[in-house]
Design an enzyme around this catalytic site. Structure first.
Site, PDB file in Angstrom:
ATOM      1  N   HIS A 131      -1.314 -39.659  20.751  1.00  0.00           N
ATOM      2  CA  HIS A 131       0.041 -39.233  20.426  1.00  0.00           C
ATOM      3  C   HIS A 131       1.038 -40.331  20.809  1.00  0.00           C
ATOM      4  O   HIS A 131       1.947 -40.676  20.039  1.00  0.00           O
ATOM      5  CB  HIS A 131       0.402 -37.943  21.186  1.00  0.00           C
ATOM      6  CG  HIS A 131      -0.110 -36.687  20.549  1.00  0.00           C
ATOM      7  ND1 HIS A 131      -1.442 -36.423  20.395  1.00  0.00           N
ATOM      8  CD2 HIS A 131       0.559 -35.614  20.039  1.00  0.00           C
ATOM      9  CE1 HIS A 131      -1.587 -35.237  19.819  1.00  0.00           C
ATOM     10  NE2 HIS A 131      -0.391 -34.715  19.587  1.00  0.00           N
ATOM     11  N   GLN A 172     -11.016   0.109   1.153  1.00  0.00           N
ATOM     12  CA  GLN A 172     -11.471  -0.715   0.030  1.00  0.00           C
ATOM     13  C   GLN A 172     -10.308  -1.402  -0.675  1.00  0.00           C
ATOM     14  O   GLN A 172     -10.450  -2.528  -1.176  1.00  0.00           O
ATOM     15  CB  GLN A 172     -12.302   0.110  -0.962  1.00  0.00           C
ATOM     16  CG  GLN A 172     -11.579   1.245  -1.657  1.00  0.00           C
ATOM     17  CD  GLN A 172     -11.644   2.555  -0.886  1.00  0.00           C
ATOM     18  OE1 GLN A 172     -11.861   2.560   0.328  1.00  0.00           O
ATOM     19  NE2 GLN A 172     -11.474   3.668  -1.592  1.00  0.00           N
ATOM     20  N   TYR A 176       0.849  -1.188   0.000  1.00  0.00           N
ATOM     21  CA  TYR A 176       0.000   0.000   0.000  1.00  0.00           C
ATOM     22  C   TYR A 176       0.882   1.234   0.000  1.00  0.00           C
ATOM     23  O   TYR A 176       1.747   1.393   0.858  1.00  0.00           O
ATOM     24  CB  TYR A 176      -0.914   0.006   1.234  1.00  0.00           C
ATOM     25  CG  TYR A 176      -1.953   1.107   1.175  1.00  0.00           C
ATOM     26  CD1 TYR A 176      -3.234   0.839   0.723  1.00  0.00           C
ATOM     27  CD2 TYR A 176      -1.638   2.412   1.537  1.00  0.00           C
ATOM     28  CE1 TYR A 176      -4.191   1.852   0.647  1.00  0.00           C
ATOM     29  CE2 TYR A 176      -2.579   3.430   1.446  1.00  0.00           C
ATOM     30  CZ  TYR A 176      -3.852   3.132   1.004  1.00  0.00           C
ATOM     31  OH  TYR A 176      -4.790   4.142   0.915  1.00  0.00           O
ATOM     32  N   GLN A 183       9.721  15.769  10.466  1.00  0.00           N
ATOM     33  CA  GLN A 183       8.683  14.795  10.814  1.00  0.00           C
ATOM     34  C   GLN A 183       7.375  15.481  11.176  1.00  0.00           C
ATOM     35  O   GLN A 183       6.299  14.938  10.917  1.00  0.00           O
ATOM     36  CB  GLN A 183       9.157  13.921  11.972  1.00  0.00           C
ATOM     37  CG  GLN A 183      10.328  13.028  11.612  1.00  0.00           C
ATOM     38  CD  GLN A 183      10.067  12.218  10.360  1.00  0.00           C
ATOM     39  OE1 GLN A 183       9.201  11.348  10.332  1.00  0.00           O
ATOM     40  NE2 GLN A 183      10.805  12.511   9.306  1.00  0.00           N
ATOM     41  N   GLU A 227       0.632 -35.186  29.063  1.00  0.00           N
ATOM     42  CA  GLU A 227      -0.373 -34.216  28.616  1.00  0.00           C
ATOM     43  C   GLU A 227      -1.738 -34.851  28.405  1.00  0.00           C
ATOM     44  O   GLU A 227      -2.677 -34.191  27.940  1.00  0.00           O
ATOM     45  CB  GLU A 227       0.114 -33.544  27.325  1.00  0.00           C
ATOM     46  CG  GLU A 227       1.377 -32.713  27.532  1.00  0.00           C
ATOM     47  CD  GLU A 227       1.735 -31.852  26.341  1.00  0.00           C
ATOM     48  OE1 GLU A 227       1.187 -32.080  25.240  1.00  0.00           O
ATOM     49  OE2 GLU A 227       2.562 -30.936  26.515  1.00  0.00           O
ATOM     50  N   ASP A 260      15.147   8.257   5.144  1.00  0.00           N
ATOM     51  CA  ASP A 260      13.851   8.201   4.464  1.00  0.00           C
ATOM     52  C   ASP A 260      13.993   7.850   2.993  1.00  0.00           C
ATOM     53  O   ASP A 260      13.154   7.140   2.437  1.00  0.00           O
ATOM     54  CB  ASP A 260      13.145   9.560   4.573  1.00  0.00           C
ATOM     55  CG  ASP A 260      12.206   9.630   5.751  1.00  0.00           C
ATOM     56  OD1 ASP A 260      12.032   8.602   6.425  1.00  0.00           O
ATOM     57  OD2 ASP A 260      11.654  10.717   6.007  1.00  0.00           O
ATOM     58  N   SER A 315       3.829   9.498  12.393  1.00  0.00           N
ATOM     59  CA  SER A 315       5.285   9.498  12.399  1.00  0.00           C
ATOM     60  C   SER A 315       5.819  10.246  13.619  1.00  0.00           C
ATOM     61  O   SER A 315       5.183  11.186  14.117  1.00  0.00           O
ATOM     62  CB  SER A 315       5.808  10.159  11.121  1.00  0.00           C
ATOM     63  OG  SER A 315       7.207  10.020  11.027  1.00  0.00           O
ATOM     64  N   HIS A 324       4.698  15.777   8.502  1.00  0.00           N
ATOM     65  CA  HIS A 324       3.967  14.600   8.027  1.00  0.00           C
ATOM     66  C   HIS A 324       2.477  14.705   8.333  1.00  0.00           C
ATOM     67  O   HIS A 324       1.643  14.217   7.563  1.00  0.00           O
ATOM     68  CB  HIS A 324       4.522  13.328   8.659  1.00  0.00           C
ATOM     69  CG  HIS A 324       5.614  12.694   7.857  1.00  0.00           C
ATOM     70  ND1 HIS A 324       5.426  12.241   6.576  1.00  0.00           N
ATOM     71  CD2 HIS A 324       6.911  12.418   8.164  1.00  0.00           C
ATOM     72  CE1 HIS A 324       6.554  11.715   6.123  1.00  0.00           C
ATOM     73  NE2 HIS A 324       7.470  11.828   7.054  1.00  0.00           N
ATOM     74  N   ASN A 358      -3.542   5.922   6.137  1.00  0.00           N
ATOM     75  CA  ASN A 358      -4.238   6.728   7.138  1.00  0.00           C
ATOM     76  C   ASN A 358      -4.923   5.822   8.165  1.00  0.00           C
ATOM     77  O   ASN A 358      -4.752   4.596   8.160  1.00  0.00           O
ATOM     78  CB  ASN A 358      -5.233   7.677   6.465  1.00  0.00           C
ATOM     79  CG  ASN A 358      -6.325   6.932   5.699  1.00  0.00           C
ATOM     80  OD1 ASN A 358      -6.575   5.743   5.913  1.00  0.00           O
ATOM     81  ND2 ASN A 358      -6.983   7.627   4.791  1.00  0.00           N
ATOM     82  N   GLU A 399      10.210   6.074  16.706  1.00  0.00           N
ATOM     83  CA  GLU A 399      10.331   5.538  15.348  1.00  0.00           C
ATOM     84  C   GLU A 399      11.697   5.920  14.781  1.00  0.00           C
ATOM     85  O   GLU A 399      12.429   5.080  14.262  1.00  0.00           O
ATOM     86  CB  GLU A 399       9.210   6.108  14.478  1.00  0.00           C
ATOM     87  CG  GLU A 399       9.272   5.687  13.023  1.00  0.00           C
ATOM     88  CD  GLU A 399       8.249   6.416  12.165  1.00  0.00           C
ATOM     89  OE1 GLU A 399       8.057   5.994  11.007  1.00  0.00           O
ATOM     90  OE2 GLU A 399       7.650   7.412  12.631  1.00  0.00           O
ATOM     91  N   HIS A 400      12.028   7.197  14.855  1.00  0.00           N
ATOM     92  CA  HIS A 400      13.329   7.711  14.418  1.00  0.00           C
ATOM     93  C   HIS A 400      14.038   8.313  15.619  1.00  0.00           C
ATOM     94  O   HIS A 400      13.457   9.128  16.340  1.00  0.00           O
ATOM     95  CB  HIS A 400      13.169   8.816  13.367  1.00  0.00           C
ATOM     96  CG  HIS A 400      12.284   8.464  12.213  1.00  0.00           C
ATOM     97  ND1 HIS A 400      10.930   8.775  12.194  1.00  0.00           N
ATOM     98  CD2 HIS A 400      12.545   7.837  11.041  1.00  0.00           C
ATOM     99  CE1 HIS A 400      10.408   8.364  11.057  1.00  0.00           C
ATOM    100  NE2 HIS A 400      11.359   7.783  10.343  1.00  0.00           N
TER     101      HIS A 400
END
Length: 426
Positions: free
Chosen positions: A412, A183, A121, A251, A407, A353, A229, A254, A206, A319-320
């Site tokens: 088994h 979708q 995506y 950042q 068990e 990046d 971010s 973003h 998003n 994250e960074h």
């Protein structure tokens, strides 16, 4: 930017927006509609959310050719070099299948197999992201995935940004669809008349994309749930305020929910960066978005010592993480939680990046505590290999049967004992 003292303030970790009940229901309704009605539902939502009336979703070779032809030579060369750097880095992550033979003839091993089909995506909307194409498609290709499908929302004109298509050509992606949102996730997960389903979905989006990925997990695999971010800069008195401020804003632009923090042992740097951020915001094209992120979700934290500063960074699990300190490399060993670590003055976050090679699809919202950047490993699966010899079986069968009965699983035990023809049961 607000300046706070760690001794007086508990630093918050970035939070992942889980969506409200209305948003979750909307996503579930879209997913079910696409699952039941396929292309018809996808077209409806593409018109509704992207204002694009499409007769067909598939991007044609002609559209890609046109996009590539319109990219100037210098830009094409930059994209090509970035793709080469990303490929070279990820090729070092390739894992091989292996087997080992024990003295008794037993063979144990692990078989590494690429996934058959992956959907990536690529976000649209307020910006175009050729870098997301490279960072998601190249590791999949390096892993050996045969079918890489790209989905990305079109503009109202029904077209995909040229830079995104040029990056797809460089990354070897040939199956591209002009769809986005929940979708698109549904189409990849369930399949439609036009789009064959995939085995895994990667890439950021998003809130609705994130909620959709969460919902289809189990039908397909996903890479992660991406939140807003975030960046944290860990700095001392040697850092340059103008540069730190610029990196924070890289950042913040973003989105309004982005978080950009400075943790520093220098009060003087804190004050200088606060002033510099305000100054640089004035002529920033995405000023309104970045200002909201800075004013509502970001802060400068002053620590009394390096240990206190590092503890705060590990709590954030950014994250960074940029380390702009006199002995920056020595601090790296103290960091336990960060998606990507940028070491030294010249390792500005955008280097990662776009160009350096390591993946920019990183754990957000504090999830670097337990997860890793996207890698080749995300696009393979592993099968264990067990080939017991007769000698090993005879040596261990009674032990296995005893374990099974511990068990309460008699079948088994009998499955093992059935290999001994003289074994009788009442």
């Amino acid at each position: 930017m607000q300046i706070r003292y760690l001794s007086d303030y508990s630093i918050p970790r970035p939070s992942l927006d889980q969506g409200n009940e209305e948003q979750k229901k909307k996503v579930k309704d879209i997913l079910e509609d696409v699952r039941r009605n396929g292309d018809r539902a996808v077209k409806k939502y593409t018109a509704m959310f992207d204002q694009a009336e499409l007769d067909a979703f598939l991007v044609t070779d002609g559209e890609v050719d046109k996009a590539v032809s319109e990219v100037d030579e210098e830009t094409w060369n930059v994209l090509h070099e970035a793709a080469a750097n990303i490929t070279a880095f990820h090729e070092r992550q390739i894992q091989q299948s292996w087997m080992t033979t024990q003295e008794n003839g037993t063979i144990l091993g692990q078989k590494v197999t690429p996934l058959d089909a992956v959907g990536i995506y690529v976000p649209g909307g307020t910006a175009a992201y050729p870098s997301s194409v490279l960072m998601n498609a190249i590791p999949a290709k390096v892993a050996g995935v045969k079918r890489v499908v790209m989905v990305t929302p079109p503009g109202p004109d029904g077209l995909v940004p040229g830079g995104v298509l040029a990056a797809a050509r460089l990354a070897g992606v040939r199956e591209i669809y002009k769809i986005g949102g929940a979708q698109a996730v549904a189409a990849l997960a369930y399949g439609t008349e036009t789009i064959e389903r995939v085995d895994k979905i990667t890439g950021p989006g998003n809130l609705y994309v994130a909620l959709a990925k969460r919902e289809v997990f189990g039908v397909v695999d996903i890479d992660m749930i991406a939140g807003p971010s975030d960046i944290t800069v860990l700095a001392d008195h040697t850092a340059v305020a103008r540069e730190v401020a610029a990196d924070l804003l890289s950042q913040a632009e973003h989105g309004e929910l982005s978080q950009a923090n400075l943790v520093t042992t220098s009060k003087e740097l804190a004050e200088a960066v606060s002033n510099e951020v305000g100054f640089q915001l004035e002529d920033l094209p995405r000023k309104e978005m970045a200002s909201t992120a800075i004013n509502e979700h970001s802060a400068i934290y002053v620590a009394e010592s390096l240990d206190e500063a590092v503890e705060a960074v590990n709590r954030i699990a950014p994250e960074h993480l940029e380390i702009q300190m006199e002995d920056a490399m020595e601090v790296v060993g103290k960091i336990r939680h960060a998606g990507a670590i940028f070491v030294g003055r010249y390792s500005s976050e955008p280097i990662g990046d776009y160009f350096a090679g390591p993946n920019h699809t990183l754990p957000t919202s504090g999830t670097a505590r337990f997860s890793s950047p996207l890698s080749v490993e995300d696009f393979v699966k592993k099968s264990s290999i067990i080939a017991y010899s007769q000698a090993a079986f005879i040596e261990n069968a009674d032990k296995v049967a005893r374990f099974a009965r511990l068990e309460g699983l008699e079948a088994h035990a009998r499955a093992v004992e059935s290999r001994f023809s003289n074994k009788k049961y009442d």
